[in-house]
Motif scaffolding. Structure first.
Motif, PDB file in Angstrom:
ATOM      1  N   PHE A 217      50.449  62.746 -27.018  1.00 12.30           N
ATOM      2  CA  PHE A 217      51.568  63.522 -27.551  1.00 12.30           C
ATOM      3  C   PHE A 217      51.585  63.407 -29.067  1.00 12.30           C
ATOM      4  CE2 PHE A 217      56.134  63.359 -28.949  1.00 12.30           C
ATOM      5  CZ  PHE A 217      56.310  64.737 -28.966  1.00 12.30           C
ATOM      6  N   VAL A 218      51.693  64.558 -29.747  1.00 14.11           N
ATOM      7  CA  VAL A 218      51.808  64.601 -31.201  1.00 14.11           C
ATOM      8  C   VAL A 218      52.874  65.628 -31.557  1.00 14.11           C
ATOM      9  CG1 VAL A 218      49.397  63.957 -31.528  1.00 14.11           C
ATOM     10  CG2 VAL A 218      50.024  66.384 -31.473  1.00 14.11           C
ATOM     11  N   SER A 219      53.381  65.552 -32.788  1.00 13.34           N
ATOM     12  CA  SER A 219      54.376  66.540 -33.218  1.00 13.34           C
ATOM     13  C   SER A 219      54.171  66.850 -34.688  1.00 13.34           C
ATOM     14  CB  SER A 219      55.797  66.022 -32.978  1.00 13.34           C
ATOM     15  OG  SER A 219      56.076  64.904 -33.806  1.00 13.34           O
ATOM     16  N   GLY A 220      54.485  68.078 -35.048  1.00 12.32           N
ATOM     17  CA  GLY A 220      54.336  68.462 -36.438  1.00 12.32           C
ATOM     18  C   GLY A 220      54.435  69.954 -36.629  1.00 12.32           C
ATOM     19  N   ALA A 221      54.124  70.382 -37.837  1.00 16.42           N
ATOM     20  CA  ALA A 221      54.126  71.801 -38.186  1.00 16.42           C
ATOM     21  C   ALA A 221      52.728  72.374 -37.999  1.00 16.42           C
ATOM     22  CB  ALA A 221      54.614  71.972 -39.624  1.00 16.42           C
ATOM     23  N   ALA A 222      52.550  73.624 -38.429  1.00 20.15           N
ATOM     24  CA  ALA A 222      51.258  74.293 -38.221  1.00 20.15           C
ATOM     25  C   ALA A 222      50.137  73.626 -38.990  1.00 20.15           C
ATOM     26  CB  ALA A 222      51.370  75.760 -38.611  1.00 20.15           C
ATOM     27  N   GLY A 223      50.460  72.915 -40.071  1.00 19.11           N
ATOM     28  CA  GLY A 223      49.426  72.213 -40.807  1.00 19.11           C
ATOM     29  C   GLY A 223      48.715  71.180 -39.951  1.00 19.11           C
ATOM     30  N   LEU A 224      49.477  70.456 -39.127  1.00 16.32           N
ATOM     31  CA  LEU A 224      48.859  69.482 -38.231  1.00 16.32           C
ATOM     32  C   LEU A 224      47.957  70.180 -37.226  1.00 16.32           C
ATOM     33  CD1 LEU A 224      48.578  66.565 -37.269  1.00 16.32           C
ATOM     34  CD2 LEU A 224      50.543  66.950 -35.770  1.00 16.32           C
ATOM     35  N   ALA A 225      48.353  71.357 -36.767  1.00 18.41           N
ATOM     36  CA  ALA A 225      47.507  72.117 -35.844  1.00 18.41           C
ATOM     37  C   ALA A 225      46.174  72.444 -36.496  1.00 18.41           C
ATOM     38  CB  ALA A 225      48.215  73.394 -35.409  1.00 18.41           C
ATOM     39  N   ALA A 226      46.196  72.800 -37.782  1.00 16.07           N
ATOM     40  CA  ALA A 226      44.954  73.104 -38.487  1.00 16.07           C
ATOM     41  C   ALA A 226      44.068  71.868 -38.575  1.00 16.07           C
ATOM     42  CB  ALA A 226      45.261  73.645 -39.880  1.00 16.07           C
ATOM     43  N   GLY A 227      44.668  70.716 -38.866  1.00 12.37           N
ATOM     44  CA  GLY A 227      43.899  69.481 -38.933  1.00 12.37           C
ATOM     45  C   GLY A 227      43.340  69.086 -37.583  1.00 12.37           C
ATOM     46  N   LEU A 228      44.141  69.252 -36.549  1.00 14.38           N
ATOM     47  CA  LEU A 228      43.695  68.919 -35.201  1.00 14.38           C
ATOM     48  C   LEU A 228      42.579  69.867 -34.760  1.00 14.38           C
ATOM     49  CD1 LEU A 228      44.350  66.928 -32.940  1.00 14.38           C
ATOM     50  CD2 LEU A 228      46.077  68.536 -32.112  1.00 14.38           C
ATOM     51  N   ALA A 229      42.721  71.153 -35.107  1.00 12.52           N
ATOM     52  CA  ALA A 229      41.688  72.134 -34.750  1.00 12.52           C
ATOM     53  C   ALA A 229      40.363  71.792 -35.415  1.00 12.52           C
ATOM     54  CB  ALA A 229      42.144  73.534 -35.158  1.00 12.52           C
ATOM     55  N   THR A 230      40.417  71.334 -36.655  1.00 13.25           N
ATOM     56  CA  THR A 230      39.201  70.905 -37.350  1.00 13.25           C
ATOM     57  C   THR A 230      38.517  69.778 -36.585  1.00 13.25           C
ATOM     58  OG1 THR A 230      40.065  71.521 -39.522  1.00 13.25           O
ATOM     59  CG2 THR A 230      38.306  69.884 -39.483  1.00 13.25           C
ATOM     60  N   ALA A 231      39.317  68.812 -36.130  1.00 11.33           N
ATOM     61  CA  ALA A 231      38.757  67.679 -35.390  1.00 11.33           C
ATOM     62  C   ALA A 231      38.172  68.116 -34.049  1.00 11.33           C
ATOM     63  CB  ALA A 231      39.839  66.623 -35.175  1.00 11.33           C
ATOM     64  N   VAL A 232      38.844  69.025 -33.375  1.00 10.50           N
ATOM     65  CA  VAL A 232      38.344  69.539 -32.093  1.00 10.50           C
ATOM     66  C   VAL A 232      36.998  70.230 -32.297  1.00 10.50           C
ATOM     67  CG1 VAL A 232      38.746  71.213 -30.250  1.00 10.50           C
ATOM     68  CG2 VAL A 232      40.620  69.761 -31.035  1.00 10.50           C
ATOM     69  N   ALA A 233      36.922  71.085 -33.319  1.00 12.48           N
ATOM     70  CA  ALA A 233      35.689  71.831 -33.578  1.00 12.48           C
ATOM     71  C   ALA A 233      34.539  70.902 -33.955  1.00 12.48           C
ATOM     72  CB  ALA A 233      35.927  72.858 -34.678  1.00 12.48           C
ATOM     73  N   GLU A 234      34.851  69.795 -34.630  1.00  8.24           N
ATOM     74  CA  GLU A 234      33.813  68.839 -35.007  1.00  8.24           C
ATOM     75  C   GLU A 234      33.282  68.084 -33.794  1.00  8.24           C
ATOM     76  OE1 GLU A 234      35.397  67.651 -39.486  1.00  8.24           O
ATOM     77  OE2 GLU A 234      35.837  66.369 -37.760  1.00  8.24           O
ATOM     78  N   ARG A 235      34.185  67.753 -32.877  1.00 11.87           N
ATOM     79  CA  ARG A 235      33.777  66.939 -31.726  1.00 11.87           C
ATOM     80  C   ARG A 235      32.915  67.737 -30.753  1.00 11.87           C
ATOM     81  NH1 ARG A 235      37.824  63.360 -28.050  1.00 11.87           N
ATOM     82  NH2 ARG A 235      37.572  61.964 -29.839  1.00 11.87           N
ATOM     83  N   ALA A 236      33.337  68.948 -30.469  1.00 12.37           N
ATOM     84  CA  ALA A 236      32.602  69.765 -29.496  1.00 12.37           C
ATOM     85  C   ALA A 236      32.933  71.212 -29.735  1.00 12.37           C
ATOM     86  CB  ALA A 236      32.988  69.367 -28.070  1.00 12.37           C
ATOM     87  N   ALA A 237      32.027  72.078 -29.314  1.00 11.79           N
ATOM     88  CA  ALA A 237      32.275  73.518 -29.441  1.00 11.79           C
ATOM     89  C   ALA A 237      33.473  73.891 -28.577  1.00 11.79           C
ATOM     90  CB  ALA A 237      31.051  74.298 -28.992  1.00 11.79           C
ATOM     91  N   PRO A 238      34.248  74.907 -28.978  1.00 10.42           N
ATOM     92  CA  PRO A 238      35.322  75.389 -28.131  1.00 10.42           C
ATOM     93  C   PRO A 238      34.816  75.754 -26.747  1.00 10.42           C
ATOM     94  CG  PRO A 238      35.460  76.392 -30.306  1.00 10.42           C
ATOM     95  CD  PRO A 238      34.150  75.640 -30.242  1.00 10.42           C
ATOM     96  N   ALA A 239      35.722  75.842 -25.800  1.00  9.03           N
ATOM     97  CA  ALA A 239      35.369  76.051 -24.396  1.00  9.03           C
ATOM     98  C   ALA A 239      34.427  77.219 -24.194  1.00  9.03           C
ATOM     99  CB  ALA A 239      36.638  76.250 -23.570  1.00  9.03           C
ATOM    100  N   ASN A 240      34.577  78.294 -24.952  1.00 11.24           N
ATOM    101  CA  ASN A 240      33.737  79.469 -24.783  1.00 11.24           C
ATOM    102  C   ASN A 240      32.913  79.767 -26.028  1.00 11.24           C
ATOM    103  OD1 ASN A 240      34.375  80.480 -22.129  1.00 11.24           O
ATOM    104  ND2 ASN A 240      36.446  80.696 -22.904  1.00 11.24           N
TER     105      ASN A 240
END
Length: 427
Positions: A217-240
């Protein structure tokens, strides 16, 4: 899959596009659905609610309902998205909703990150800034429902929760994601429930995202979403792989601008539309305290407008006029009259052939989307940072642009209603 619960509709679109920019497949739904649409191919599912100013109990109940739906379809992480200006009162709703979602996910520790540098919102030493101003010095101090007069986010959160709140400074963030993750672990072990984390740029948010990638669980504004998305993209390609959406229909039919926000930026945008020759009609709840009559009058006015610049219908008021209206009608009653009227107006305009609806204001956006019975849609291109076109399907497809009050430059509404700006979804 990341499951997002947003506390208003414009916040939902803002966070959706923050994930979308990183190439993730993002679905958005408005309101808690009876059953979520198919989510097998989604990297992120956003449920946009309208809970920011609800009574605390209702906000918590609706947020939990949305969270359970997201967990049921496989979300491994819940993200509670609140406004980057931490819009709230001493009673909530940010703290109580965080408490409930932390309990649901059995999270003894969670980050709270209001920074969104793309929108001019940054936090330093726990103090939240709107561009170069402290939150308490910004126009948010005049917000009609959630006036923000204290810029210290940890202190604001402490008034809304009995749990321990700590500050993680920019120096800690600059130590890097591994050190930051260890810092979070140590804070949790020492009894901290919420870490309010400084961030002033995209690099800071990426460090935070890397450190919380596996937090339930995390909470924040859209800026955190951008940071989290960067980390997701670095770890593995998106599902599709990179998000590939079929081109949706372009909607270059008749447009309308509806403004209900009383923010300084929306007031400037209204003035800019009027200066460019767009006909405008103002709703006056003091003179006519009846939503149905207000809507009927506005629709009658719309029918008399000749072909030409796109009309504007607005209820926005400057601070002194807003205070006068609220003193005569009451804060809740004034807002209810105008929001209901805007919903009725939007429904009537779509029946009259309007196909592009541009809305300024989070509460107004919620009323319009609800009245139009839009349950979700495809995220399209951005008209401004965090403000994407949404292509809603159905028997009468429409394009929606839902803007938080303070978002967009002064000419935003003028450009948004110009033919040709409702672009096909991002390829």
């Amino acid at each position: 899959m990341i499951g997002v619960i947003a506390d208003d509709f414009t916040g939902g679109t803002d966070v959706a596009v923050a994930f979308r920019r990183a190439g993730l497949r993002v679905l958005i739904q408005f309101g808690t659905p009876d059953a979520l649409q198919a989510t097998d191919n989604a990297d992120v599912v956003v449920i946009a609610l309208k809970t920011r100013t609800l009574p605390v109990g209702q906000a918590v109940e609706q947020s939990l309902e949305a969270a359970r739906e997201l967990l049921a379809v496989g979300a491994h992480q819940l993200f509670f998205k609140f406004c980057s200006t931490f819009d709230s009162t001493s009673a909530g709703n940010i703290g109580p909703v965080c408490d409930a979602l932390a309990d649901l996910t059995r999270s003894e520790f969670a980050v709270v990150v209001p920074s969104s540098p793309a929108h001019g919102r940054t936090q330093y030493n726990g103090h939240l800034f709107v561009n170069t101003q402290l939150l308490s010095d910004s126009p948010m101090r005049h917000h009609p429902l959630t006036p923000m007069t204290d810029p210290r986010v940890p202190d604001l959160l402490r008034t809304q929760t009995a749990r321990t709140v700590s500050l993680v400074t920019l120096q800690d963030v600059h130590a890097g994601p591994d050190a930051l993750a260890e810092n979070f672990t140590n804070l949790g072990a020492a009894g901290t429930a919420y870490a309010v984390v400084d961030a002033v740029d995209a690099g800071d948010l990426a460090n935070i995202g890397r450190a919380i990638l596996d937090h339930p669980f995390v909470s924040g504004a859209a800026g955190l979403a951008a940071g989290l998305a960067t980390a997701v993209a670095e770890r593995a390609a998106p599902a599709n792989g990179p998000a590939a959406m079929a081109n949706g229909p372009e909607h270059d039919g008749p447009a309308i601008a509806l403004a209900g926000s009383c923010s300084a930026r929306t007031l400037q945008q209204i003035t800019a539309m009027q200066a460019e020759g767009h006909p405008s009609y103002q709703l006056d709840a003091v003179a006519v305290p009846d939503s149905r009559i207000l809507a009927e009058a506005a629709l009658s006015w719309y029918e008399t407008q000749p072909a030409g610049p796109t009309p504007l219908i607005y209820s926005s008021l400057p601070p002194e006029k807003l205070r006068e209206s609220q003193s005569l009608l009451g804060v809740a009653e004034s807002a209810q009259i105008l929001e209901t009227a805007m919903g009725l107006i939007a429904r009537g305009l779509v029946r009259r052939g309007v196909r592009r609806v541009v809305v300024a204001g989070g509460e107004t956006s919620g009323s319009v989307v609800t009245a139009l019975e839009v349950t979700g849609g495809m995220i399209g291109s951005e008209a401004a940072p965090g403000v994407p076109w949404i292509f809603a399907s159905g028997t009468n497809p429409i394009a929606l642009l839902l803007k938080s009050g303070n978002f967009g430059d002064v000419d935003f509404l003028v450009r948004a209603v110009t033919p040709g700006t409702a672009l096909a979804p991002i390829a």
